[in-house]
Structures are given as C-alpha cells and as structure tokens.
Design a protein around this motif. Sequence first.
Motif, mmCIF file in Angstrom:
data_model
loop_
_atom_site.group_PDB
_atom_site.id
_atom_site.type_symbol
_atom_site.label_atom_id
_atom_site.label_comp_id
_atom_site.label_asym_id
_atom_site.label_seq_id
_atom_site.Cartn_x
_atom_site.Cartn_y
_atom_site.Cartn_z
ATOM 1 N N ALA A 1 16.059 16.112 7.009
ATOM 2 C CA ALA A 1 16.540 16.592 8.312
ATOM 3 C C ALA A 1 17.273 15.460 9.011
ATOM 4 O O ALA A 1 17.078 15.197 10.198
ATOM 5 N N ILE A 2 18.142 14.794 8.252
ATOM 6 C CA ILE A 2 18.716 13.533 8.728
ATOM 7 C C ILE A 2 19.970 13.699 9.580
ATOM 8 O O ILE A 2 20.456 12.733 10.162
ATOM 9 N N GLY A 3 20.533 14.901 9.660
ATOM 10 C CA GLY A 3 21.718 15.088 10.487
ATOM 11 C C GLY A 3 22.933 14.381 9.921
ATOM 12 O O GLY A 3 22.921 13.855 8.803
ATOM 13 N N THR A 4 23.989 14.333 10.706
ATOM 14 C CA THR A 4 25.244 13.728 10.248
ATOM 15 C C THR A 4 25.827 12.741 11.262
ATOM 16 O O THR A 4 26.867 12.136 10.995
ATOM 17 N N GLN A 5 25.197 12.573 12.427
ATOM 18 C CA GLN A 5 25.812 11.798 13.495
ATOM 19 C C GLN A 5 26.022 10.333 13.140
ATOM 20 O O GLN A 5 26.854 9.647 13.729
ATOM 21 N N GLY A 6 25.272 9.834 12.166
ATOM 22 C CA GLY A 6 25.438 8.439 11.782
ATOM 23 C C GLY A 6 26.651 8.192 10.910
ATOM 24 O O GLY A 6 26.912 7.053 10.510
ATOM 25 N N ASN A 7 27.412 9.240 10.610
ATOM 26 C CA ASN A 7 28.576 9.117 9.733
ATOM 27 C C ASN A 7 29.793 9.791 10.391
ATOM 28 O O ASN A 7 30.312 10.780 9.887
ATOM 29 N N PRO A 8 30.255 9.259 11.531
ATOM 30 C CA PRO A 8 31.331 9.931 12.280
ATOM 31 C C PRO A 8 32.670 9.854 11.565
ATOM 32 O O PRO A 8 32.941 8.906 10.816
ATOM 33 N N ASN A 9 33.506 10.853 11.819
ATOM 34 C CA ASN A 9 34.889 10.811 11.347
ATOM 35 C C ASN A 9 35.647 9.783 12.171
ATOM 36 O O ASN A 9 35.578 9.781 13.408
ATOM 37 N N LEU A 10 36.370 8.909 11.502
ATOM 38 C CA LEU A 10 37.055 7.809 12.173
ATOM 39 C C LEU A 10 38.522 8.134 12.424
ATOM 40 O O LEU A 10 39.128 8.948 11.718
ATOM 41 N N MET A 11 39.078 7.497 13.435
ATOM 42 C CA MET A 11 40.508 7.639 13.698
ATOM 43 C C MET A 11 41.288 7.007 12.555
ATOM 44 O O MET A 11 40.881 5.975 12.001
ATOM 45 N N ARG A 12 42.404 7.632 12.203
ATOM 46 C CA ARG A 12 43.211 7.130 11.089
ATOM 47 C C ARG A 12 44.671 7.001 11.529
ATOM 48 O O ARG A 12 45.538 7.748 11.087
ATOM 49 N N CYS A 13 44.896 6.074 12.448
ATOM 50 C CA CYS A 13 46.258 5.803 12.894
ATOM 51 C C CYS A 13 46.344 4.318 13.191
ATOM 52 O O CYS A 13 45.315 3.642 13.351
ATOM 53 N N MET B 1 0.847 -1.191 0.000
ATOM 54 C CA MET B 1 0.000 0.000 0.000
ATOM 55 C C MET B 1 0.887 1.247 0.000
ATOM 56 O O MET B 1 1.887 1.311 0.691
ATOM 57 N N THR B 2 0.526 2.252 -0.794
ATOM 58 C CA THR B 2 1.307 3.487 -0.916
ATOM 59 C C THR B 2 0.587 4.627 -0.222
ATOM 60 O O THR B 2 -0.578 4.891 -0.484
ATOM 61 N N ASP B 3 1.313 5.304 0.704
ATOM 62 C CA ASP B 3 0.771 6.489 1.369
ATOM 63 C C ASP B 3 1.109 7.727 0.539
ATOM 64 O O ASP B 3 2.177 7.819 -0.068
ATOM 65 N N ARG B 4 0.176 8.685 0.515
ATOM 66 C CA ARG B 4 0.397 9.939 -0.212
ATOM 67 C C ARG B 4 0.270 11.104 0.761
ATOM 68 O O ARG B 4 -0.730 11.193 1.471
ATOM 69 N N VAL B 5 1.286 11.972 0.769
ATOM 70 C CA VAL B 5 1.280 13.140 1.655
ATOM 71 C C VAL B 5 1.793 14.347 0.886
ATOM 72 O O VAL B 5 2.429 14.224 -0.161
ATOM 73 N N ARG B 6 1.543 15.509 1.441
ATOM 74 C CA ARG B 6 2.082 16.721 0.827
ATOM 75 C C ARG B 6 3.563 16.898 1.172
ATOM 76 O O ARG B 6 4.352 17.301 0.336
ATOM 77 N N ILE B 7 3.901 16.598 2.445
ATOM 78 C CA ILE B 7 5.296 16.769 2.880
ATOM 79 C C ILE B 7 5.777 15.497 3.560
ATOM 80 O O ILE B 7 5.151 15.030 4.523
ATOM 81 N N ALA B 8 6.897 14.958 3.076
ATOM 82 C CA ALA B 8 7.567 13.845 3.755
ATOM 83 C C ALA B 8 8.815 14.407 4.427
ATOM 84 O O ALA B 8 9.667 15.011 3.773
ATOM 85 N N ILE B 9 8.887 14.227 5.743
ATOM 86 C CA ILE B 9 10.012 14.753 6.529
ATOM 87 C C ILE B 9 10.849 13.578 6.996
ATOM 88 O O ILE B 9 10.331 12.663 7.650
ATOM 89 N N ILE B 10 12.122 13.582 6.659
ATOM 90 C CA ILE B 10 13.004 12.457 6.984
ATOM 91 C C ILE B 10 13.922 12.864 8.126
ATOM 92 O O ILE B 10 14.753 13.762 7.993
ATOM 93 N N GLY B 11 13.761 12.204 9.257
ATOM 94 C CA GLY B 11 14.580 12.497 10.427
ATOM 95 C C GLY B 11 13.806 13.263 11.474
ATOM 96 O O GLY B 11 13.244 14.317 11.193
ATOM 97 N N SER B 12 13.757 12.727 12.697
ATOM 98 C CA SER B 12 12.935 13.355 13.745
ATOM 99 C C SER B 12 13.772 14.066 14.796
ATOM 100 O O SER B 12 13.384 14.150 15.962
ATOM 101 N N GLY B 13 14.948 14.592 14.389
ATOM 102 C CA GLY B 13 15.724 15.413 15.300
ATOM 103 C C GLY B 13 15.032 16.748 15.506
ATOM 104 O O GLY B 13 13.892 16.952 15.061
ATOM 105 N N PRO B 14 15.671 17.700 16.181
ATOM 106 C CA PRO B 14 15.030 18.992 16.449
ATOM 107 C C PRO B 14 14.471 19.666 15.200
ATOM 108 O O PRO B 14 13.381 20.229 15.221
ATOM 109 N N ALA B 15 15.214 19.612 14.076
ATOM 110 C CA ALA B 15 14.753 20.256 12.846
ATOM 111 C C ALA B 15 13.538 19.549 12.273
ATOM 112 O O ALA B 15 12.507 20.172 11.954
#
Length: 817
Positions: A124-136, A1-15
């Motif tokens: 509004a997905i943010g960036t925390q799921g893609n952290p900068n990793l240590m490189r040593c 089943m397909t839902d139809r909306v006017r606005i799809a908001i991705i990510g439920s952080g503050p924004a």
Amino acid sequence: MTDRVRIAIIGSGPAGLSAAARAAQLDLSHVLLEKTDHLSDTIYKYQKGKHVMATPSQLVLRSDMEFDAGKREAILGTWDKLAAKNGINVRYRSEVKAIEGERGAFRLTLTDGAVIEAETVVLAIGTQGNPNLMRCPGSTLPHVQYQLDDPGDYIDEHITVIGSGDAGIENALGLAADAAQGNVVTILNRSADFARAKGANVKLLNEAAEQGRITIRLETTPAEVRPGELLLETRDGQETIRCDRIIARMGSAAPRAFVESCGIEFSSADREAFPKLSPVFESTKPGIFVIGALAGYPLIKHCMNQGYDVVEFINGNTTLKPADEPILAKKFERFKARRSVDEWLEMLRANITILNELSPLQMREFMLDSEVRSYKAGEVVFERADPGSSLFGIAQGTALVEVDKDNPSITVAVEQGSIFGEVGLISGRRRGATVRAGTDMIAVEVSRTAALKLMASVPAAKRAVTRISVERQLLQLFGSGLTSADLTELLDASEIQTVPAGKPILVEGDPGEDIYVIRVGSMIVEKNVGGKPVFLSYLPAGSYVGEMALIGGGKRTATVKAAVKSEVIRLPGAAFRRLMEAKPRLLEKARADMAQRQNINAFVESRKDSFSGVVDMYSQTATFLVENGIGEATDVLLIDENLCVGCDNCEKACADSHEGLSRLDREAGRTYAHLHVPTSCRHCEHPHCMADCPPNAIHRGPDGEVVIDDSCIGCGNCQRNCPYGVIRMDSVPPKKPGLLSWMFLGMGPGPGEPSKKWRYKHREAGVEKPKKAIKCDMCSGIDGGPACVRACPTGAAIRVSPENFLSVARLEEETGS
C-alpha cells in the motif's frame, strides 16, 4: 532478531492503515511498516490546512478507521488516536529494501538490516514518492519544487503551479487564499479540460479566477525555466511571464523497479501503467496483494475500503463483495442476462477495445461514471445534429452509421469492440451522423468527463481512441474507396505531433516527402516571392499538405506553419506512396489536389511584378486576421470600414432577434486598413467556451454554429475561457411589446437592446434575475441567416469561413486576373 507475522502491510496511508485496523480487529498477527516517523505520509505532506474531500459521495465507507471530509490536521489526529485504540502494530522508520520468498514464507529486508517474515504481503505504498518531473530547459533550477507544505510560507511571490489535477488546483487555491500574502498565482493546464480533478475543486478554481485571485492558463505548457521568469508555449505562440517559484504537480508513477523486483507484473510498459491484479487485489506474485493508489485507486474512500476488503479476503472471507457492488449491480439489473457484477465487468472489459488494459479494480471505478445500454436491431442511438459529447463502446452486436444524410440506406458498419461518438468527444461538435443498432446491441455510454479521465489515466485507452479517430479522419479525408484494412500500414507508421503557433511543419526549399494531416487547429501557407513571404492560403482542420513533393519529386514548394497551437498527423511518405500505388483512385485525388496548388503557385509567380503592392497588402491583412483569432474560427463577422456608415443596424437587429440582448459589439475589436473584426463569436473549431461547462450546455449546431442552450446555469466558465471576450453574462430583459405599441403608446424600449437606464428603471422590484451566458449563435433557427448581415444597408457586414476568405483565389478575384 526476525519478527514473524501473518500479514506484513507496507505503507501507512489510508489503504494500509485501514488494512492494519481490520487485521487488528480480527486479531491477526500483523505489522504496519512505515518508512517515516508518522502515519499516512501522503496526507501528512498535504499543504497545511488543506480540506480533504470524502468522494465519491455515493460510496459507503467500509473501514475500522473513521473518515469524513475535513481539515488535514483533524483527519491525521483522528487516525493517530484510532490507531492506538485499535491496537495497530506500527513499526516506524522501517523502509523495505527487498521482498523475497513465496506465499506463506516471505522475507522482507529493511534498510536498517532487520528482517520480517510474513505469510502474505500487502503493498500500500502509493506513488507520491515518484513524481513526474518537468522536462524542459531550466527544470533543474532551484526555484522548481514538487511539494508544497505550507502555503503561508510564501509571501509577495509570482508563483506558477504546473498541473491540473487535484493536487495542483489545491496548491494554487492555498497560495491565493489570503490576499494579504500578496502572491500572484498562475496555474497551467496543457489541455482545455480539468479531466483529472474533482468537480468541486474545478468549481473553486474557477471562482478564484473570477475573483481575480488566480490566473488560469489553458492549453499552455512550460517551454523554458529561467531565473525569475518562465517561457510559456501557448495556443497563440510563446509568451514570457514573471515567475519567482514553480510548484510542479504533474502526477506520479509507481516505483516500478521495486515493485517488479518483487515479482509483480504490470499491465503494460507505459510509465503510468498499474500492476496486474485479480478481483481480490492479488498480484501476479501469489501472496502479494496491492491496494490503494498503486492499484489505480487514488481516492481515499476507495483506498480505505480496499484495505478492509483485502484483509477479509486474506482471512478467507470468500463471500464479501466490494462496497460499490450495490451501485454497480443496479446498472445491470434490467438486463435479461443473469451475470454477476464481476462477470459483467469482465465481459465489457474484454469486448471493448479501449477498456482492454483496465484492471478489474479500474473497471469498477470506470463503470461508476458510465452506463450500460441495450438497443434492438434498427433502434436509433442518436440522430444527426443531436447535441452530445459522450462516447459509445460496443460490447455486443454492431452499429450502423448513416453516412449519407439524404439516403439512410447507405451505411458503414461499426463492429463489436469498436467505438463511435468520438467526433463529439474530441471536437464538441453535434453528432455528425445518425447511428442505429445494426443487430441487437449492448454498448457502454461513457460521459465526456469519464472518457477524458480514462484517456488521461490509461495510456492504452488514449492510444485506442486516438487510433480509431485518426483512422476515421483519414477515411473521410481521402475517400477513394479506402477501407480500414487499407490504412493499417499507414496508421502503424503515423505519428501525432503538437505544433506550437508559428512553428512550420514544411519549409520552402527543404527536402522531404511526408504527408501532414491537420487534426486540430489550422495552418497558413506562405511562399517566398521577391524575397518576401506571401500569404497563399489558410488550411483548417481536416486539410492535408505535402503531396506535391511526394508525387512530383523535388523540394518543398511552400512554407506551412501553425496559425494557432495545432495537432498534425504525420504520414510517412514511403508508406503513403505504396498506398497510392495500390489504390489508383487515391493517386488520382492527390494529383488533382496537387494541380490546384500548382495553379496557385504559378498565379503568384506570374503576377509578382505587376501587383506586388496588392500582394503585400493582402499578406499583411491575412496575417492581421490570423493574429485576431481567425486562425481557429469556422465562421467570422467582418466589417468593411469603407462601406460602414455607423448606423448600428447590425447591433439592433441582433438584439431584436435574441430576446433584446445583442451578441455583437460593432465598435469593439481591431481594425487593419479598412477591415474591422468586431467583438463577435468566431465559432472556433475547438471552442474554448466548451471546456468545463458543468451542465454541458454548449453545443455545435448542424451548420457549425456554437450554441448555448437553456440549460445554462450562469456559472461564467465559458466567459472566462473565451480568449476573445465575445461572451457576456447578463439577465434577459422583459419581453418587448409590438412595434405599434412602442410607437404610439410609448410602451417598452425601442428597437435594439434596452439601455441600462431603461432596464434599471423598469426592473422588477426586489427581484434579481439570474444571469446566463450570451453569445452569437449565427441566428441558428432564424430564417434568412445572420440578422446582422441582413440588416446592414450598405453590405459592409459579411460572415465568412476563413478558408474561403483567406486564399489567393480571393486575391485573384480582387485583381480581376
């Protein structure tokens, strides 16, 4: 089943949550897609009990969701209640796999196979799921983690937090909050400033360090992770510390592959670049809007305001202005040009090179911390030797730099789009020249904090500032009538390299023809004589090496290595040779410098048998001095123990010249042979004490002295940051009476610093005088120069610059050759 909306908001952080609440209030069909089973996963993952700040304080919150500073748990609880009350349509466990289609007909495919159809999409997905990793080496060991959920889970561990942003500081504070846990917490910062963090967090961190709960390691990076320990690359070389756990909070970047697959372009290829956005948050893919951290606005208030605004824009509200509009409008209201805020911001962004790649949203945040100023032709912007560490970008007009202090008519023009003031920003020195407006000029003055933040978060801005500062350093160093245009090829091929303490940039006997300019720090030059390394000279920032092999051919004739952690500019030899061929005066200068160094080499070789013992002693003494901080000094006090009689006249004179407080501890410090390095300020080339001075009270004087002015608030940051223990916090004692009053009437303490017993006896009843930072200022403003040197009856005390003292020329003088 397909839902139809006017606005799809991705990510439920503050924004995203704020956007959904506004859609619900306007009765717009919407869905809030959250991949987890709870709202606001970013804040949900904050450490337990974390205090969440509501900054910027001057910014009004515009949202249907409440938000005020408070504990993580309380904020999440409030949002859960308001989400239900406002009727937000949340779909949990709904991760978006792909977005296809066009404005008015987007198809969002979820990982569970469901499809959502939407007219518009808000990312509004943010960036925390893609952290900068240590490189040593060792960074994949199991005790390295990139998240801290509950600081209370860790007991009796040696924990190192890597990262100097808000997340890293808050993690360190949480781990050290309860002394009963027994954690030993260290935080690493690769620079000397906490440019990315809020001022309140930096203050709390420094207070914790002062109380002994946290160890702050500035200018330090991880070199290798090992089981149970961590190898550090510090300013003075490598060091190993115990480490049971590493929490790496080094920032994050956008999930670029997914975002680009939606048809959205980024501002540049840099990993930390942000999507290109219009002033109403619309991306380069019509119908897809980007808000929150993904748009470059990580602060919660900004994110929530954007969530409210973007739904208003989508719903056709063309008159709505951002919440920061009144603040920015006030900055421009005094100008005659009647531009809107958006027009002003676009003009500044387009005209000033370092701002070119900022998005309209980033420009708004940047201008909250900056000021626009206008100057009439001929008006002085700042004077030579003025204190100041701000940066100026020219939006309209030109500036003139007075390069000759004795002849103001000799000037160099700084054109529209360029910057000036970068010397104060990078080195902390007082203004090196008087700058005035060449024509009517509009410039943006950027505070040091805002400039460092800009350079830390916008790679293009850092590259622009670096290129301009390198260009001007090369022009100043090589002179020879060179212009900016002459250096284009050389700058394009140049490379800035960080050199750990003790690491060589040139090795005697190796092939190579590149030129190295010392940008930050210092180098020592050694030559192998009779199977032993002989110390030849000390090279401060602003020197260059490598011309001998380039001009004369052959291999490197000496080893050059970092005295302290340094930065060098590598100039490819082939490009430098072409420049010398085109500019004979430059070739003449390089040959003169080469001849001087050849003379030193010849001198050492010719005398190696006749005074090998003297050479050994000299090399060992030079090495001792470098190990004791002379490697980054610009002026140092040395005492010849063969001449010193212990009269303490130097300390007394220092106290009598500085409100009764001595800046010198003669007996403290280390000694090698007869040379003693007392506890006294080294006036470092890049002073550690300047880092994190809230009132910006520490400056360089015209002669290079590092001075603390009367705006000092006694916070103690400088004392903690100085690695040589030369700063003390103390209250100024009562003013002394005249000499005759002391001698005949017994009034006041005698010469020198009052004893603790006298100060205790004569303290003002019930009054605790505020303390301030006390350090050597080289008797700035006092006729005759340093009082300690003038008061020494035997000539044992001397003040010298390391480059003059640490050279074979000195050795030549001592041997009488």
